[in-house]
Scaffold this active site. Structure first.
Site, PDB file in Angstrom:
ATOM      1  CE  LYS A   1      -2.208  -0.922   3.888  1.00 36.42           C
ATOM      2  NZ  LYS A   1      -1.704  -2.785   4.038  1.00 36.42           N
TER       3      LYS A   1
ATOM      4  NE  ARG B   1       6.775  -4.247   5.486  1.00 36.18           N
ATOM      5  CZ  ARG B   1       6.034  -4.080   5.553  1.00 36.18           C
ATOM      6  NH1 ARG B   1       4.501  -3.941   6.158  1.00 36.18           N
ATOM      7  NH2 ARG B   1       5.503  -2.642   5.293  1.00 36.18           N
TER       8      ARG B   1
ATOM      9  CG  ASP C   1       0.152   3.242   6.936  1.00 34.41           C
ATOM     10  OD1 ASP C   1      -1.256   2.872   6.119  1.00 34.41           O
ATOM     11  OD2 ASP C   1       1.188   2.784   7.097  1.00 34.41           O
TER      12      ASP C   1
END
Ligand SMILES: Nc1ncnc2c1ncn2[C@@H]1O[C@H](COP(=O)(O)OP(=O)(O)OP(=O)(O)O)[C@@H](O)[C@H]1O
Length: 370
Positions: free
Chosen positions: A79, A232, A124
Site C-alpha cells: 500500500k 514484505r 496510513d
C-alpha cells in the site's frame, strides 16, 4: 525439516517474528531500496494496476489532481509502495503520515494547509484517525476547504481556509471500520489481495537483483512458498537466506540452501513459524484437535490469549489449518497432515469400523471369515 515440538518454546509476544507482516527496523532501512518506482515495476495486483493506471492517466490528461484513492489490505502487500507510485506517476510530491499521528483536527489542518497544488497525502491506518480530524477530512476531500475553529464555547468562530487541490491516498488494513461517509468520498477504492506464489517468485528475483544476490529459479520457489502471500515477508526471508548462503555456501541461493536456511530460522515449508506450530501442536496433541476454548488453548501454549487470536490464528485460518467455531477452536484434517500426525478415531467411527469387521456385522465392508 527437523522440529522438536517438545523442546522448542513458542516465541514470546514481543519477539520479532521473521514471518510477521509488519515492518521491523531492518525492513524499513532496506524497503526504500526495494520499492518498485512505477506501475510497470509493480508486480501482481493486475486489476488494481490496470484500474489505477486509468485513473492516473485520465487525471494527467485533464491536468488535475487524481481522485482520492483508498487502498485496503493486509500489512506488507504494497500500500505504501503504491502511494509513492501514484505520486511518481503524477509527478507530484508526497507527504506521508498516519491516522494515529493525527489526534486533533488542528494537526490535520496544519498538514492540509501546507500541501502544494497536486501533492499526494498518504494517510496510513486511516481507520485510526480521531473523530474530529475525520470530520474535517470530509470537507477537505470534497471541497478542498476546511473550517478552522478559533476560540471556545459560544464565542468560537469558524474561519474557512481554502486548500490546494490534493490527492488523498488512504490505507487501511480494516476497510470495514471506515465510516461510510469517509469511504464514499474516495473516487477509487482498491482491495489488495495476497500474492500468488509465482508473483512472489517475481518479487524475489527482482529484489535479489537489486541486492546483488544470486538465486536460481528453485531457490526463489522455495522462499516464495514460505512467504505467506506477502512481499514484505518474501523480501525478509530472502535476506536471511542470503546470509546463510554467504556463510554456509558459495553465496548462491538454491532450493537446498533456502530450505536449510529457513529450517534454521524455524519457518516451515508452508510459512508457519514456532508460534503457529506451537498453537497447532497444542490443539492436536493436548486437545485431540478440539474444539477447545481460546483461553484454554492460550494457556496450553504459554501465550496471551490476544497473541494466539491476533498473531497466530489469522494465518492458520487462512491456510485452512484451524477453524473458529461457536464451540471453540478446531483443527482441520490438513492440520493433522501438516504436523504428520494421525487424527484419533472418533467413538462413532470406531463403532462403524467394529461393525464392518465383526462377523455378521451390519457394515458394508468385507466380513472376516466370509
Ligand atoms: N507488488 C510489489 N512488487 C514488488 N515489491 C513489492 C510489491 N508490493 C510490496 N513490495 C515490497 O514489499 C515491501 C512492503 O511494501 P509496503 O511497505 O508498500 O507494504 P504496506 O502494504 O504499505 O505495509 P503496511 O501496511 O505495513 O504499511 C516493500 O519493500 C516493497 O518493496
Amino acid at each position: 525439516m527437523d522440529w522438536d515440538e517438545n523442546t522448542t518454546a513458542p516465541p514470546t509476544e514481543g519477539e520479532e517474528r521473521l514471518v510477521g507482516a509488519g515492518a521491523d527496523g531492518e525492513d524499513q532501512a532496506v524497503e526504500a531500496a526495494l520499492r518498485p518506482k512505477d506501475l510497470g515495476e509493480f508486480i501482481g495486483q493486475a486489476k488494481v494496476r490496470e484500474q489505477l493506471d486509468l485513473v492516473l492517466r485520465a487525471a494527467r490528461a485533464r491536468g488535475s489532481a487524481a481522485d482520492h484513492v483508498l487502498l485496503s489490505g493486509a500489512p506488507g502487500l504494497g500500500k505504501t509502495t503504491l502511494s509513492m507510485i501514484i505520486a511518481a506517476e503524477m509527478d507530484a510530491p508526497i507527504r506521508i503520515t498516519s491516522g494515529p499521528a493525527i489526534q486533533h483536527a488542528g494537526d490535520l489542518a496544519a498538514i492540509l494547509s501546507s500541501l502544494q497544488e497536486g501533492e499526494v497525502l498518504f494517510l496510513d491506518e486511516i481507520h485510526r484517525m480521531s473523530r474530529p480530524a475525520e470530520e474535517m477530512l470530509y470537507m477537505a476531500m470534497e471541497d478542498y476547504r476546511v473550517d478552522v475553529i478559533v476560540g471556545k464555547g459560544p464565542g468560537a468562530t469558524a474561519i474557512p481556509l481554502e486548500l490546494p487541490a490534493f490527492t488523498l491516498v488512504g490505507a487501511t488494513t480494516r476497510a470495514g471500520l471506515l465510516p461510510p461517509p469517509l469511504r464514499d468520498r474516495f473516487g477509487f477504492t482498491a482491495h489488495m489481495e495476497y500474492y500468488e506464489p509465482a508473483e512472489l517468485e517475481a518479487v524475489i528475483h527482482r529484489s535479489a537483483r537489486l541486492l546483488d544476490v544470486s538465486t536460481d529459479a528453485e531457490g526463489a520457489v522455495e522462499i516464495a512458498g514460505r512467504s505467506r502471500g506477502t512481499p514484505r515477508i518474501a523480501n525478509r526471508l530472502l535476506r536471511r537466506v542470503r546470509d546463510y548462503a554467504q556463510v554456509k555456501a558459495d553465496g548462491v541461493i538454491t532450493r537446498e540452501i533456502a530450505s536449510r536456511a529457513l529450517a534454521v530460522y524455524e519457518v516451515d515449508e508452508r510459512g508457519l513459524d514456532r508460534l503457529d506450530r506451537g498453537v497447532l501442536h497444542a490443539l492436536l496433541k493436548l486437545f485431540g484437535g478440539g474444539p477447545v476454548g481460546l483461553s484454554t488453548l492460550a494457556v496450553a501454549v504459554g501465550e496471551e490469549r490476544e497473541t494466539v487470536e491476533e498473531v497466530a490464528e489469522p494465518f492458520l485460518v487462512r491456510e485452512g489449518l484451524l477453524a473458529r467455531t461457536p464451540r471453540g477452536r478446531v483443527a482441520t484434517p490438513a492440520a493433522w497432515a501438516h504436523l504428520g500426525l494421525v487424527p484419533p478415531v472418533s467413538p462413532q467411527q470406531a463403532g462403524q469400523q467394529t461393525a464392518r469387521h465383526t462377523p455378521g456385522g451390519t457394515g458394508q465392508g468385507p466380513v472376516s471369515g466370509a
